[in-house]
Design a protein around this motif. Structure first.
Motif, PDB file in Angstrom:
ATOM      1  N   UNK A 399       0.903  -1.098  -0.009  1.00  0.00           N
ATOM      2  CA  UNK A 399       0.042   0.089   0.019  1.00  0.00           C
ATOM      3  C   UNK A 399       0.992   1.116   0.001  1.00  0.00           C
ATOM      4  N   UNK A 411      -1.687  -5.000   7.669  1.00  0.00           N
ATOM      5  CA  UNK A 411      -0.914  -5.534   6.414  1.00  0.00           C
ATOM      6  C   UNK A 411      -0.105  -4.420   5.875  1.00  0.00           C
ATOM      7  N   UNK A 412      -0.602  -3.352   5.552  1.00  0.00           N
ATOM      8  CA  UNK A 412       0.262  -2.347   4.834  1.00  0.00           C
ATOM      9  C   UNK A 412       0.384  -2.934   3.345  1.00  0.00           C
ATOM     10  N   UNK A 413      -0.875  -3.601   2.924  1.00  0.00           N
ATOM     11  CA  UNK A 413      -0.730  -4.140   1.585  1.00  0.00           C
ATOM     12  C   UNK A 413      -1.785  -5.082   1.306  1.00  0.00           C
ATOM     13  N   UNK A 414      -1.977  -5.876   0.279  1.00  0.00           N
ATOM     14  CA  UNK A 414      -3.077  -6.736  -0.038  1.00  0.00           C
ATOM     15  C   UNK A 414      -2.476  -8.089  -0.721  1.00  0.00           C
ATOM     16  N   UNK A 415      -3.219  -8.679  -0.797  1.00  0.00           N
ATOM     17  CA  UNK A 415      -2.722 -10.151  -1.522  1.00  0.00           C
ATOM     18  C   UNK A 415      -4.147 -10.493  -2.618  1.00  0.00           C
ATOM     19  N   UNK A 416      -4.017 -10.478  -3.916  1.00  0.00           N
ATOM     20  CA  UNK A 416      -5.104 -11.095  -4.656  1.00  0.00           C
ATOM     21  C   UNK A 416      -4.758 -12.545  -5.083  1.00  0.00           C
TER      22      UNK A 416
END
Lengths: 529, 134
Positions: A399, A411-416
């Motif tokens: 992110x 998380x400071x991010x994501x996972x697809x």
């Protein structure tokens, strides 16, 4: 007969009728490896998951049949690791602790925990109890830990061992040794600053604590950059440690750092996340550590620090520990020299060395591993370890910012995720002393359930699809399959009652993101006719 | 009945023991209707058709109040979490406007009043609005 002898006979008779009323003793627990009951979550302190029973074999396993089932009426995650001792099987749901007859599933007693306050958010589950000296001990999502009388289910003591206001939840089976209860909180993604601690078995009072994410001034603090980065740095505990009873060395598996994908906030290796931490079980003093995934940016915890075993490698006897992680690697490490004998991939690895970017990086393993919470089963008879693993790749993104929002994943991010059709699982058998692959079983969905090996050359495990598998350990062939409904992601054990071998399987819900089969928590017991 | 209280009014309360807060409605009924459609398509499988949860977290009722309406979360926090982590199988795959619509729908189900204007992602109003029961 004198009075003393009458008393002894009476006590002996009572013990015979009620199983082992005040057991298991420390000596019984020390000998759990050769027991045909199931005394610890991974069978014994070394976490070997091998039981010396050979009535069920590849030749007769097709005749296995369910003999009874217990339904726990619970739709939370069915991750329980059952314990069998003294004519009782102890299972848990999120709030219930239940004693069953291990041959008939008849309920002996049931205890309900009423939460005393805020429950730590996020990963809602309970993995089970521990037993010693007539006491059952378990944790709860509200940070409390309590002891029950193993014979009656009566509450003996309760303590606030962890702080749910700081997102600490006690989900693991504790480990009981001498007069100590070993436990630590999970919740790496939810704002936890991890620790593992010891409490008195007698009353739950604290004895020692080791910070898996160091405080100011503690060794390892320098691996985090700014001090603030450690305050919600993760390092949770979500699997029961292994223990070398010969020297009292405790092998602790430490979870991932947070925020998971936004590493700018935590420059450095981030000790002791994703590490095996070896402590003196009686004092909590750090003896050594080995980090599997330094400066992790993929949520690749290191949940497996078992089995411990001793074997001939290169013509010499070595004491070894198995390390397996969500990075998809299983490693064998010398417990004395700390030398790594081998590291083998048991899941697909693609772009595993690349950090997430804002644009995204397709990576394997994905957010869910790799090797999750189930330790490999070790058959000394076949010089073989068998480990379950997940293949579910996808795109990691970082992110623009990592914002901590209380009660939510940090998380400071994501996972697809790849489409569910592209997810699968593996059961990989390797020669324990060399890492040479012996065979692989491919499942249509991730493999998460525990695996048990037996002297009858059998393996017992289960699938997310709800299938219980009885396999020929020598080649991985499935010789019996039973579809019970709910996903199998927790305990699968084998034990004997009155000389007859049984297999017990926990099924029910997996976490929603696994997209498994729905079902109420159910314990199904199998046996030959 | 639930409402917003702006950070501004919270500060005023602390400093001046002032009265309550704006309760103007930060989304429109039309936006919530769009959000319901998006929610049913992308969110209902895990959070339930009526936001009741199972297997994922409930987005209404006591659980939502306990998790979000504690006076420590802003509306922008809720938007940030939904936008960055949802849908679970494809985070960030919806447009910013769609995420704002879903937030509007969640507000509607949780009895927050609608207004004339639409909820605009990252608008100052979202960052200032604190979720809390009343």
């Amino acid at each position: 007969m004198d009075k003393a002898r009458i008393w002894l006979v009476a006590v002996s008779t009572l013990l015979a009728c009620n199983g082992h009323a005040a057991g298991p003793t420390q000596e019984e627990l020390n000998q759990a490896g050769s027991s045909t009951e199931w005394l610890l979550p991974n069978h014994d302190y070394a976490g070997v998951r091998y039981v010396n029973l050979d009535q069920i074999t590849p030749e007769n396993a097709a005749s296995l049949r369910p003999v009874c089932a217990f339904q726990g009426a619970d739709l939370n995650r069915a991750l329980n690791n059952p314990i069998v001792y003294g004519g009782a099987m102890y299972v848990t749901t999120l709030y219930s602790t239940i004693a069953l007859d291990p041959a008939t599933c008849k309920v002996k007693w049931r205890h309900e925990w009423k939460p005393k306050g805020k429950e730590a958010n996020g990963s809602i589950k309970n993995r089970g109890v521990a037993i010693k000296d007539g006491k059952l001990v378990r944790g709860a999502q509200d940070g409390w830990m309590f002891a029950l009388d193993a014979q009656t289910g009566k509450l003996l003591w309760e303590v606030k061992a962890a702080n749910a206001e700081k997102y600490e939840a006690l989900s693991i089976n504790p480990l009981l040794f001498e007069d100590l209860v070993i436990i630590g909180p999970s919740g790496s993604e939810f704002g936890v600053k991890g620790w593992i601690g010891a409490f008195k078995l007698e009353d739950g009072s604290p004895v020692w604590r080791f910070n898996t994410v160091p405080d100011d001034g503690e060794p390892g603090a320098e691996t985090w950059g700014e001090a603030d980065s450690r305050l919600k740095g993760g390092g949770g505990i979500w699997t029961t440690p292994a223990l070398d009873i010969a020297n009292g060395h405790l092998y602790v598996a430490v979870g991932n750092p947070a925020p998971d994908m936004f590493a700018n906030l935590r420059p450095g290796t981030n000790l002791y996340t994703n590490s095996i931490v070896v402590l003196d079980v009686r004092t909590g003093a750090l003896l050594w550590h080995k980090q599997a995934v330094p400066h992790d940016t993929h949520d690749w915890d290191m949940p497996v620090t078992a089995p411990l075993f001793t074997a001939s490698i290169g013509g010499e006897q070595h004491d070894v520990v198995t390390m397996a992680a969500k990075d998809g690697l299983m490693r064998l490490v010398d417990r004395n020299s700390r030398e790594e004998f081998y590291s083998v991939a048991v899941a697909t690895r693609t772009n595993a060395d690349l950090e997430p970017t804002e644009e995204g990086v397709y990576t394997c393993p994905g957010l869910v591993g790799g090797v999750e919470w189930s330790v490999p089963a070790y058959s000394p008879k076949l010089d073989m370890m068998v480990v379950p693993a997940v293949d579910w790749c996808g795109v990691f993104k970082k992110e623009e910012e990592a914002r901590f929002v209380a009660g939510q994943q940090f998380l400071g991010g994501s996972f697809t995720w790849d489409p569910v059709e592209k997810s699968s699982g593996w059961l990989t058998a390797v020669r324990a002393t060399t890492g040479e692959e012996l065979w692989k079983y491919h499942s249509s969905r991730p493999m998460l359930a525990s695996v048990t090996a037996t002297a009858g050359d059998m393996l017992f495990t289960g699938e997310l699809t709800g299938d219980f598998l009885a396999m020929d350990a020598r080649n991985g062939n499935v010789v019996y399959r039973y579809t019970g409904g709910g996903s199998i992601v927790g305990g699968v054990i084998s034990y004997a009652v009155d000389g007859k071998q049984y297999v017990a399987v926990v099924s029910g819900m997996a976490a929603g993101f696994w997209l498994g089969m729905p079902g109420s928590m159910t314990m199904t017991v199998f046996a030959l006719p | 009945m639930l409402r917003f209280q702006t950070l501004f009014s919270a500060v005023l309360f602390c400093l001046t023991v002032s009265t309550a807060a704006a309760d103007d409605g930060l989304y429109s009924a039309a936006q919530a209707a769009r959000g319901e459609e998006t929610y049913q398509q992308h969110c209902a499988l895990c959070h339930g058709a009526r936001l009741q949860g199972t297997p994922a977290a409930p987005l209404t009722g006591e659980a939502f109040r306990g998790r979000w309406e504690d006076g420590k979360h802003t509306l922008d926090d809720l938007y940030y979490i939904i936008r960055s982590l949802m849908p679970n199988n494809a985070p960030g795959s919806l447009s910013k406007a769609q995420y704002a619509d879903v937030v509007a729908y969640i507000l509607k189900v949780n009895n927050y009043p609608a207004g004339e204007a639409e909820l605009v992602p990252k608008a100052a109003a979202m960052k200032a609005a604190v979720l809390q029961p009343h």
